[in-house]
Design a protein around this motif. Sequence first.
Motif, PDB file in Angstrom:
ATOM      1  N   VAL A 191      -0.433  13.419  -3.934  1.00 41.11           N
ATOM      2  CA  VAL A 191      -1.211  12.520  -3.096  1.00 41.11           C
ATOM      3  C   VAL A 191      -2.347  13.285  -2.424  1.00 41.11           C
ATOM      4  O   VAL A 191      -3.484  12.810  -2.352  1.00 41.11           O
ATOM      5  CB  VAL A 191      -0.322  11.845  -2.033  1.00 41.11           C
ATOM      6  N   TYR A 192      -2.053  14.487  -1.952  1.00 39.11           N
ATOM      7  CA  TYR A 192      -3.095  15.309  -1.338  1.00 39.11           C
ATOM      8  C   TYR A 192      -4.191  15.611  -2.360  1.00 39.11           C
ATOM      9  O   TYR A 192      -5.383  15.549  -2.051  1.00 39.11           O
ATOM     10  CB  TYR A 192      -2.503  16.614  -0.813  1.00 39.11           C
ATOM     11  N   GLY A 193      -3.791  15.885  -3.590  1.00 39.54           N
ATOM     12  CA  GLY A 193      -4.778  16.130  -4.646  1.00 39.54           C
ATOM     13  C   GLY A 193      -5.658  14.921  -4.878  1.00 39.54           C
ATOM     14  O   GLY A 193      -6.863  15.051  -5.117  1.00 39.54           O
ATOM     15  N   ALA A 194      -5.072  13.737  -4.773  1.00 43.74           N
ATOM     16  CA  ALA A 194      -5.850  12.513  -4.967  1.00 43.74           C
ATOM     17  C   ALA A 194      -6.831  12.303  -3.816  1.00 43.74           C
ATOM     18  O   ALA A 194      -7.960  11.854  -4.025  1.00 43.74           O
ATOM     19  CB  ALA A 194      -4.916  11.312  -5.099  1.00 43.74           C
ATOM     20  N   LEU A 195      -6.423  12.637  -2.586  1.00 43.34           N
ATOM     21  CA  LEU A 195      -7.338  12.530  -1.453  1.00 43.34           C
ATOM     22  C   LEU A 195      -8.500  13.502  -1.619  1.00 43.34           C
ATOM     23  O   LEU A 195      -9.653  13.174  -1.339  1.00 43.34           O
ATOM     24  CB  LEU A 195      -6.596  12.802  -0.144  1.00 43.34           C
ATOM     25  N   ARG A 196      -8.211  14.696  -2.086  1.00 46.50           N
ATOM     26  CA  ARG A 196      -9.277  15.666  -2.352  1.00 46.50           C
ATOM     27  C   ARG A 196     -10.199  15.166  -3.453  1.00 46.50           C
ATOM     28  O   ARG A 196     -11.397  15.444  -3.447  1.00 46.50           O
ATOM     29  CB  ARG A 196      -8.682  17.008  -2.766  1.00 46.50           C
ATOM     30  N   ALA A 197      -9.625  14.423  -4.402  1.00 46.76           N
ATOM     31  CA  ALA A 197     -10.419  13.918  -5.523  1.00 46.76           C
ATOM     32  C   ALA A 197     -11.324  12.763  -5.117  1.00 46.76           C
ATOM     33  O   ALA A 197     -12.245  12.416  -5.849  1.00 46.76           O
ATOM     34  CB  ALA A 197      -9.497  13.477  -6.664  1.00 46.76           C
ATOM     35  N   GLY A 198     -11.056  12.153  -3.953  1.00 45.76           N
ATOM     36  CA  GLY A 198     -11.931  11.079  -3.502  1.00 45.76           C
ATOM     37  C   GLY A 198     -11.257   9.779  -3.146  1.00 45.76           C
ATOM     38  O   GLY A 198     -11.941   8.793  -2.841  1.00 45.76           O
ATOM     39  N   ALA A 199      -9.919   9.740  -3.149  1.00 44.04           N
ATOM     40  CA  ALA A 199      -9.225   8.517  -2.730  1.00 44.04           C
ATOM     41  C   ALA A 199      -9.480   8.261  -1.248  1.00 44.04           C
ATOM     42  O   ALA A 199      -9.656   9.181  -0.465  1.00 44.04           O
ATOM     43  CB  ALA A 199      -7.726   8.648  -2.993  1.00 44.04           C
ATOM     44  N   SER A 200      -9.511   6.987  -0.874  1.00 49.37           N
ATOM     45  CA  SER A 200      -9.788   6.611   0.506  1.00 49.37           C
ATOM     46  C   SER A 200      -8.555   6.634   1.396  1.00 49.37           C
ATOM     47  O   SER A 200      -8.661   6.445   2.606  1.00 49.37           O
ATOM     48  CB  SER A 200     -10.412   5.213   0.548  1.00 49.37           C
ATOM     49  N   GLY A 201      -7.381   6.854   0.808  1.00 44.98           N
ATOM     50  CA  GLY A 201      -6.153   6.887   1.591  1.00 44.98           C
ATOM     51  C   GLY A 201      -4.964   6.623   0.692  1.00 44.98           C
ATOM     52  O   GLY A 201      -5.103   6.569  -0.536  1.00 44.98           O
ATOM     53  N   PHE A 202      -3.802   6.484   1.297  1.00 46.21           N
ATOM     54  CA  PHE A 202      -2.626   6.198   0.471  1.00 46.21           C
ATOM     55  C   PHE A 202      -1.647   5.311   1.218  1.00 46.21           C
ATOM     56  O   PHE A 202      -1.678   5.193   2.437  1.00 46.21           O
ATOM     57  CB  PHE A 202      -1.952   7.495   0.015  1.00 46.21           C
ATOM     58  N   LEU A 203      -0.775   4.682   0.421  1.00 45.63           N
ATOM     59  CA  LEU A 203       0.273   3.803   0.957  1.00 45.63           C
ATOM     60  C   LEU A 203       1.587   4.127   0.267  1.00 45.63           C
ATOM     61  O   LEU A 203       1.605   4.493  -0.914  1.00 45.63           O
ATOM     62  CB  LEU A 203      -0.060   2.338   0.671  1.00 45.63           C
ATOM     63  N   LEU A 204       2.674   3.988   1.006  1.00 44.64           N
ATOM     64  CA  LEU A 204       3.991   4.080   0.387  1.00 44.64           C
ATOM     65  C   LEU A 204       4.287   2.770  -0.339  1.00 44.64           C
ATOM     66  O   LEU A 204       3.900   1.702   0.124  1.00 44.64           O
ATOM     67  CB  LEU A 204       5.054   4.345   1.448  1.00 44.64           C
ATOM     68  N   LYS A 205       4.970   2.869  -1.459  1.00 47.44           N
ATOM     69  CA  LYS A 205       5.231   1.671  -2.253  1.00 47.44           C
ATOM     70  C   LYS A 205       6.138   0.671  -1.540  1.00 47.44           C
ATOM     71  O   LYS A 205       6.132  -0.514  -1.880  1.00 47.44           O
ATOM     72  CB  LYS A 205       5.845   2.054  -3.604  1.00 47.44           C
ATOM     73  N   ASP A 206       6.909   1.147  -0.577  1.00 45.07           N
ATOM     74  CA  ASP A 206       7.788   0.220   0.141  1.00 45.07           C
ATOM     75  C   ASP A 206       7.150  -0.288   1.426  1.00 45.07           C
ATOM     76  O   ASP A 206       7.842  -0.780   2.320  1.00 45.07           O
ATOM     77  CB  ASP A 206       9.135   0.874   0.441  1.00 45.07           C
ATOM     78  N   THR A 207       5.828  -0.178   1.523  1.00 39.41           N
ATOM     79  CA  THR A 207       5.132  -0.654   2.709  1.00 39.41           C
ATOM     80  C   THR A 207       5.305  -2.158   2.876  1.00 39.41           C
ATOM     81  O   THR A 207       5.530  -2.887   1.899  1.00 39.41           O
ATOM     82  CB  THR A 207       3.632  -0.307   2.621  1.00 39.41           C
ATOM     83  N   GLU A 208       5.210  -2.627   4.101  1.00 46.96           N
ATOM     84  CA  GLU A 208       5.333  -4.056   4.378  1.00 46.96           C
ATOM     85  C   GLU A 208       4.140  -4.804   3.762  1.00 46.96           C
ATOM     86  O   GLU A 208       3.023  -4.268   3.709  1.00 46.96           O
ATOM     87  CB  GLU A 208       5.362  -4.311   5.884  1.00 46.96           C
ATOM     88  N   PRO A 209       4.363  -6.035   3.288  1.00 45.38           N
ATOM     89  CA  PRO A 209       3.278  -6.797   2.650  1.00 45.38           C
ATOM     90  C   PRO A 209       2.009  -6.879   3.481  1.00 45.38           C
ATOM     91  O   PRO A 209       0.909  -6.693   2.965  1.00 45.38           O
ATOM     92  CB  PRO A 209       3.905  -8.184   2.444  1.00 45.38           C
ATOM     93  N   MET A 210       2.122  -7.131   4.780  1.00 48.13           N
ATOM     94  CA  MET A 210       0.925  -7.260   5.607  1.00 48.13           C
ATOM     95  C   MET A 210       0.189  -5.929   5.749  1.00 48.13           C
ATOM     96  O   MET A 210      -1.031  -5.900   5.897  1.00 48.13           O
ATOM     97  CB  MET A 210       1.277  -7.828   6.989  1.00 48.13           C
ATOM     98  N   GLU A 211       0.911  -4.808   5.697  1.00 49.54           N
ATOM     99  CA  GLU A 211       0.269  -3.500   5.745  1.00 49.54           C
ATOM    100  C   GLU A 211      -0.532  -3.258   4.472  1.00 49.54           C
ATOM    101  O   GLU A 211      -1.639  -2.705   4.508  1.00 49.54           O
ATOM    102  CB  GLU A 211       1.315  -2.403   5.934  1.00 49.54           C
ATOM    103  N   LEU A 212       0.037  -3.656   3.339  1.00 55.90           N
ATOM    104  CA  LEU A 212      -0.673  -3.523   2.065  1.00 55.90           C
ATOM    105  C   LEU A 212      -1.946  -4.362   2.076  1.00 55.90           C
ATOM    106  O   LEU A 212      -3.024  -3.874   1.700  1.00 55.90           O
ATOM    107  CB  LEU A 212       0.233  -3.971   0.917  1.00 55.90           C
ATOM    108  N   ILE A 213      -1.832  -5.592   2.511  1.00 56.88           N
ATOM    109  CA  ILE A 213      -2.985  -6.496   2.553  1.00 56.88           C
ATOM    110  C   ILE A 213      -4.057  -5.956   3.493  1.00 56.88           C
ATOM    111  O   ILE A 213      -5.251  -5.943   3.163  1.00 56.88           O
ATOM    112  CB  ILE A 213      -2.524  -7.905   2.982  1.00 56.88           C
TER     113      ILE A 213
END
Length: 222
Positions: free
Chosen positions: A92-114
């Motif tokens: 995930v850290y590598g992806a942030l370095r590559a230019g991702a705007s952030g990350f989410l855990l797959k078990d995040t609450e629906p409203m957090e994802l939205i």
Amino acid sequence: MISVLLADDQRLVRAGFRLMLEGEPDLRVIGEAGDGQEAVRLALAEPPDVVLMDVRMPVLDGIQATRRIVTDPALAGVKVVILTTFDMDEYVYGALRAGASGFLLKDTEPMELIHAVRVAARGDALIAPAVTRRLIAEFAGRVTRPVPELTGLTEREREVLGLVASGLSNEEIADRLVLSHATVKTHVSRILGKLGARDRAQLVVVAYESGLVTPRWVRGDL
């Protein structure tokens, strides 16, 4: 309408995210990819506003797919949000370095994802959650590439960069430094340009890797 591309090698995961997102009137899923290479292909065919990208996928992983998307001039406005099952993940850290705007855990609450999709679509980085800053603090000291140089920044810009890295919004920085919101926005834009960073998430990475900010800044979040 915010368009979203889903990239995950598990069909059931994609179906679950589609169900959550398409229940919102301003969100629309325009495609699904089972690997990183397909994600890049679909993004080029119909650029989405946001890509929800699994970090571990066959053929091409999420880091490489993210890098290809964010460096392609044809996809300049596309934002990538990484999906992961483990928050302290070097991938995930590598992806942030590559230019991702952030990350989410797959078990995040629906409203957090939205909410995250909307935040990414409007150009804001998902750096406010303490877990994101802890992730960056965890891995920034392990980098093997040259340490980013901040010599081109003014003292005020270094101060603003440090506050960005601590998770403050432009409004909060303006209050802290007794500046107008417009002035802070100008400072952030200049910092992005001088450092060649894509967004605020990359500024956080640079701040830690350069040593401007150290893990003790986020110790209270642990």
